[in-house]
Motif scaffolding. Structure first.
Motif, PDB file in Angstrom:
ATOM      1  N   HIS A  53       1.856   2.316  -2.100  1.00 42.59           N
ATOM      2  CA  HIS A  53       1.632   0.914  -2.477  1.00 42.59           C
ATOM      3  C   HIS A  53       2.396   0.022  -1.500  1.00 42.59           C
ATOM      4  N   HIS A  55       2.028  -3.624   1.245  1.00 41.44           N
ATOM      5  CA  HIS A  55       1.271  -4.813   1.673  1.00 41.44           C
ATOM      6  C   HIS A  55       1.596  -5.188   3.114  1.00 41.44           C
ATOM      7  N   HIS A  85      -3.952  -6.688  -1.317  1.00 43.63           N
ATOM      8  CA  HIS A  85      -4.714  -7.278  -2.432  1.00 43.63           C
ATOM      9  C   HIS A  85      -6.121  -7.597  -1.968  1.00 43.63           C
ATOM     10  N   GLU A 123      -5.569  -2.955  -3.348  1.00 49.33           N
ATOM     11  CA  GLU A 123      -5.071  -3.301  -4.673  1.00 49.33           C
ATOM     12  C   GLU A 123      -6.102  -4.204  -5.336  1.00 49.33           C
ATOM     13  N   ASP A 225       5.715  -1.059  -3.322  1.00 48.16           N
ATOM     14  CA  ASP A 225       4.996  -2.343  -3.398  1.00 48.16           C
ATOM     15  C   ASP A 225       5.642  -3.350  -2.444  1.00 48.16           C
ATOM     16  N   HIS A 227       6.488  -5.988   0.326  1.00 51.06           N
ATOM     17  CA  HIS A 227       5.856  -7.143   0.966  1.00 51.06           C
ATOM     18  C   HIS A 227       6.640  -7.570   2.206  1.00 51.06           C
TER      19      HIS A 227
HETATM   20 ZN   LIG Z   1       1.118  -4.721  -4.737  1.00 51.96          ZN
END
Ligand SMILES: [Zn+2]
Ligand SMILES: [Zn+2]
Length: 387
Positions: A53, A55, A85, A123, A225, A227
């Motif tokens: 996961h 980004h 996303h 996602e 996750d 970023h």
């Molecule tokens: Zn995410």
């Protein structure tokens, strides 16, 4: 309501070492301050370190996809998934990309000369329910750009994706922080459109998500996750590490990864805690903590055990046997990649002494910690058979 299983239902991992047969330190991993995330293999399976996961600038992340590959290399990861996303595209006017596979393509090019496997993912970013879900092993991300959430999940299934529910306890979508199934989740589960669930996302752990994984036979996942930058988000220079999913796979390949995920062979490693089904956490503990030497101190009945830790975890152990210890109180720490000397007082010398410890920073169900047992065998104390 979430049922909390009884603490009595604990399995015991048993490890045996005969006196003198294994030299202390034999094969031990050297002490390391490397940032590489390292856990031993389990049985015939390779332990693959994965972050499913992540980004990039192709959704709301702050880095170009090649940086994700470089971070993965530094952390010794075997596989990453690029999961931008689908429906949330705040950089789209600066970085238009009608082809939603671009992030994956660029990361794959960056990984060409590395050992990092890059998985094509997305996602699916919807209001709750169903909330956010990741689809990985996709063939074409663009195919999931459809209005109806159910249609997106069905398209992911058609492409052969593995789909997991992200951060079900995220307080922006679940204000009480309690993961629970809605009728739409029930439908997705009943149609076989979700196979896994994050019990750990970024910095948040969810006991309720773990219980859902156990109750509904979902693959237990933990991911960053990320970023921004892994180093800053997880204090890597200060010894921190990102959350990862450990996958017990037949080999280091995309096909083997997918097979292992579908077979639920995972554990999660976050902030010095291991979480997983007992079925996989027990053998991981047994491979990580090994009794490498045992002997009675000369002219005493005090038993010296040397436990070698072959993993990145600093294990916190609580004495679960009836014996008292001679150097420690009932709680002790087996540091990562180091040896721990324990003195045990069985009062009388015996040819076999079993010492058990509860592993407090390993979790097999909410509030449940596995127990690991070490059997010290001292053959010369065995009475010879009369004949
Ligand atoms: Zn995410
Ligand atoms: Zn999300």
């Amino acid at each position: 309501m979430i049922a909390i299983p009884s603490r009595g239902l604990q399995r015991i991992v048993l490890y045996t070492a005969a006196l003198g047969l294994v030299a202390a330190g034999a094969g031990a991993h050297p002490a390391t301050d490397s940032r590489r995330i390292e856990f031993p293999n389990v049985g015939n399976y390779q332990t693959l370190v994965c972050d499913f996961h992540q980004h990039t600038v192709f959704s709301d992340g702050s880095v170009w996809p090649n940086i994700r590959v470089q971070e993965a290399e530094r952390d010794g990861l075997d596989a990453i998934a690029v999961t931008d996303h689908l429906e949330y595209q705040p950089h789209a006017s600066d970085i238009p990309h009608p082809d939603r596979n671009r992030g994956f393509v660029i990361a794959t090019e960056a990984a060409a000369k590395t050992k990092v496997l890059v998985l094509r993912g997305a996602e699916v970013t919807r209001a709750m329910p169903p909330g956010h879900c990741n689809a990985i092993f996709l063939q074409d991300v663009n195919g999931l750009l459809v209005e109806d959430p159910l249609a997106a999940f069905r398209e992911a299934a058609r492409q052969g994706a593995f789909v997991f529910w992200n951060h079900p306890s995220w307080i922006k979508q679940t204000p009480d922080g309690v993961a629970r199934l809605t009728p739409l989740h029930e439908q997705l589960l009943n149609e076989g459109l979700i196979q896994g669930i994050e019990v750990m996302n970024e910095h948040e752990f969810s006991d309720e998500s773990l219980q859902l994984a156990l109750d509904r036979n979902l693959t237990i996942m933990g991911n960053s996750d990320i970023h921004g930058l892994i180093d800053w988000a997880h204090d890597v220079p200060a010894g921190g590490h990102r959350p990862v999913t450990l996958v017990f796979a037949q080999e280091r390949s995309e096909a083997a990864l997918k097979e292992a995920l579908l077979a639920r062979r995972t554990a999660v490693w976050f902030t010095n805690t291991l979480v997983g089904r007992a079925e996989w956490l027990d053998p991981l503990l047994a491979a990580s903590l090994q009794l490498t030497s045992s002997r009675y101190l000369p002219d005493t009945s005090v038993l010296e055990l040397v436990i070698t830790n072959r993993s990145d975890a600093d294990f916190i152990l609580r004495n679960a046997s009836s014996y008292r210890l001679h150097l420690h109180a009932d709680v002790l720490e087996a540091k990562a990649h180091q040896q721990l000397k324990i003195l045990v007082k069985p009062i009388q010398r015996s040819p076999r002494v079993v010492v058990a410890f509860e592993v407090l920073n390993a979790v097999t169900a909410p509030g449940v910690h596995p127990t690991i047992a070490f059997a010290a065998e001292v053959p010369e104390l065995t009475t010879p058979a009369a004949n």
